[in-house]
Design an enzyme around this catalytic site. Sequence first.
Site, PDB file in Angstrom:
ATOM      1  N   CYS B  95       0.789  -1.233   0.000  1.00  0.00           N
ATOM      2  CA  CYS B  95       0.000   0.000   0.000  1.00  0.00           C
ATOM      3  C   CYS B  95       0.821   1.283   0.000  1.00  0.00           C
ATOM      4  O   CYS B  95       0.593   2.185  -0.798  1.00  0.00           O
ATOM      5  CB  CYS B  95      -0.870  -0.109   1.249  1.00  0.00           C
ATOM      6  SG  CYS B  95      -2.187   1.018   1.383  1.00  0.00           S
ATOM      7  N   HIS B 176      -4.114   2.542   5.700  1.00  0.00           N
ATOM      8  CA  HIS B 176      -4.285   2.692   4.268  1.00  0.00           C
ATOM      9  C   HIS B 176      -3.623   3.985   3.820  1.00  0.00           C
ATOM     10  O   HIS B 176      -3.632   4.967   4.554  1.00  0.00           O
ATOM     11  CB  HIS B 176      -5.777   2.695   3.938  1.00  0.00           C
ATOM     12  CG  HIS B 176      -6.052   2.671   2.478  1.00  0.00           C
ATOM     13  ND1 HIS B 176      -5.436   1.790   1.614  1.00  0.00           N
ATOM     14  CD2 HIS B 176      -6.849   3.437   1.706  1.00  0.00           C
ATOM     15  CE1 HIS B 176      -5.852   2.018   0.398  1.00  0.00           C
ATOM     16  NE2 HIS B 176      -6.702   3.003   0.409  1.00  0.00           N
TER      17      HIS B 176
END
Lengths: 393, 329
Positions: B95, B176
Site C-alpha cells: 500500500c 491505508h
Amino acid sequence: MAANPLITFKAGKCTFSGKKVTPVSTPGYLYLYFEDDMPHFCWRPRSQPASHPEIDLFMVPGDGSFEPLPREYGAEELHSPTNGRIYTLKFQSSSQKHFFWMQSKSQHAEGTPSWFSQRDQRLGQIVNSILQGEELDMEAEVADLRNGGGSGGADGDGDDEMDVDEHSPEHGRHPSTGGAGQGATGGDPREEGSASREGGGDGARALSSQPSSQDPSAVVQNFLNSLQGSSQNTPPPPPSGADKPYTTLSDLLTPPQTIPYISSATPAQLDNLCSYLPPELFTLSQESSSTPDHATHTSAADATAAIDALSTDQKREILIRVLRSPQLQQSLGSLTVALRDGGLPIVSEALGLKVKNGGNVRHASVPLGGGEAVEAFVEGVKTTVEEEKKSKP
Amino acid sequence: MSGGWNTIESDAGVFTYLIDSLGVKNVQFEELISLDPDSLQALNPLGVIFLFKYPTGEKPTTDKPLDGEFDFAAVDSQDDEERLWFAAQTIQNACGTQALLSVLLNKAGDPEDGGIDIGPNLGDFKEFTGAFPADLRGEALSNSDLIRETHNSFARSSPFTSDATRYAGEDDDVFHFIAYTSINSTLYELDGLQPAPIRHGDAGACPSEIFADAVVPVLQRRIERYPAGEIRFNLLAMCEDLRVRAKEVGDAEGLEREEAKRREWRWENALRRHNFVGFIGEVMKGVTAQKLEEGSHEAWIEDAKKATQKRVDDRKKKGEVGGDEMDVS
C-alpha cells in the site's frame, strides 16, 4: 458500560435472507454488558475495542433467547445443520432474529466443526440465562468455562471458514478448512493477496537467501517470517492448562536493566556486543556534516576500522542508544512471540543455549509454547552462562 | 510468481531512502505536523501522502466517491502525455509503496521543467506499464522483484503479533495510504482501492503552484468524515531534497539541520534492517551473568513478571482490543 463486559467469546455474525444463513468471515467477539440493570447484547470485530460494538442490542430481560441451531431436536449429540456452530438470538416481542457462529476451534475429537461441545452449549446457556434475567455467579461460571468444559483449554484461533445453508443437508460434507465457500480469507485485511495462501512456505520474504547459509540469526528470522504467513491459519501450540503469562523479553531487557550492564562491561565485552550490530552505526558516528550523504553499504573491513576508531565511551553510547531504540523493542517483542509460538528449539539452537529437552515438551517432540517457552528460554540462558563461567579460569 | 510483501513503517526516513534506493533523485519526504496550507506550501510539495487507520466498515465505493468525481477518462486517455498512471492495489502490505509510486510516476519529467528524475529503473517500469489497465499495473507492481525487495528491505522486524500475545505492545492496525497530487493542473486523489483516480474540483483548476492551498480543505473534509477521536492519521509531504534547497539559498544552518536529520534517518534505517536475534542473545547472556554475580537473578525475573501481569490487568480493566484475557471461548 461496554468496556466491562460480563462475558466475551469469539463469534462471527451472519446475514440471512429467507432460509439461507450466510456467515460473515470477520473475526469478532460476542459479548454482554449491563447498563442500568439492563443487559446489552453486543458484537464487534476483533479489531475494535469493546467500547465500540458494531451491534449493541438493548435487551429487555426475559425477551431475548440465545439458542444453538440444531440439526435435529432431541438428538443425543448436538450438531448444527451446517458445517459450523450457529446460534440464534430470538425475541419474544418481535420476529426479529440474529444468527452468530462460534469462531473458537471445534473441540470435537475429530474436529467436526458442526459439533456443539459441552462447553459451547454451556456458553450458550450462560448467554441465554443473562438475557432471561437470571442471576448468575459470573465469576464461577467463567472459571468453570476456563478450567473444564469438555477437553481442556480450547485456546486457538479457529477462524473456520464454512458454507452455511440453513436447510440444505450438508451433513455428509467434509468439514471445510480454510479458503472454503464465500471466498472468505478469514477477513483479516492483513492477508496479502495470494502469496500468503502458501502456508508458511514463504520463507524468502525479508531475506533473499534461503537458510543454506548457516547464519543462526537468519534461521530464526526465516522462522519468524513463516509464522507471519501461517499465524492466520494454524493456531499456536496449545498451552497446557491455563496459560500463565510468565513474562516477556521486553519486560526483562528494559533499559534500566540493560544499561548498568553496558556501563560496567569490559572493553572486550563491548567489542563483542558491537560485532552483533550493523556496521553503519559505527561509520555514521564518524561522519561530520561535511561528509556527503550516501546510502551505500559499509564493508566488513570499514566496519572493523570504524569500531576500532571509536573510544570505549563512544561504543557504550552507541550500545545504549540501540538498547533504547524502538527498533530493538520491536525485535524483543517479535522474538518473544517466536518463543511463545513454538520457536524455542530453533532459537535456542541458533543462539547455542542449553535448554531443557531441547525446547520441547517432556517426552514429546512438540515444542513448548506460551509462557512456559519463555521460562525455559530464561532458564536456558542461566544454565548456559553458569556453565560457561565454570569452564573459564 | 510474486513473493511476500512485509509491512513497512510510514516514516519520512523510510520513504525517503526507499525511493532513493529505487533510483529517484533529489526527492524526500517530510512529516506534516499540522494541516495548514502555509506550512505545506513552505515545502513546495510535489504531493501529499495521507495515511490513516483503515476503517473496516467503510467499503470502497463503486458508483460514486464520497467526495470528488471518478475520472476514468484520465486513465484511459489515448494521449501518452495526458494519460494518468494509476494502479489498482492488489497487495495490502504494498500500500505505502504504491501510493508513493503513484505520485512519482505521474510527476516524472525533466527537473528543469519542474518534473522529477525517477531514475532508469522506475523509468523502465513506467514505460512497461504505460499502456496497461489499472489492475494489470497493480499486478505488475506486486510482481516487480526490484520494487518488492527494496520495499521489504525496510520492513519492520515485528510484522505481526500472535493472537495470544499482545504483550509486544504493537499496534497491528491496518493503515491505508492515499496520495494527492496535481497532474495536468488538476487535483487528484489516487487510491488503489478505488476504481479510478478521483478528481477534486474542475479539470485545470489546480496548477502545481496552488496545490497546497487546494489540497488542505479536501484533506480536512476527509478527516471530518470519521468520528472525532476515531481516526488516527499521518501526513507526509513529498518534496524536493531540502538540503539542495538550503544550499541554493545559502542557508548554512538549514543545511546542517537537514544533514543531521539524514544521519538520524540512516541510523534508524540501519536498525530497521538489522536482525537483532544474535544481539539480543548476547545482551541476555551478559545481563544474566551480571545478575547471577550480584545474586539478583531471581529478583530480576520476579520484577519482570510483575510488570507483565500489571499490563495484562490494565488491559482487562480498559477492555482493550484483542481481549484474550477476557475471552472464554
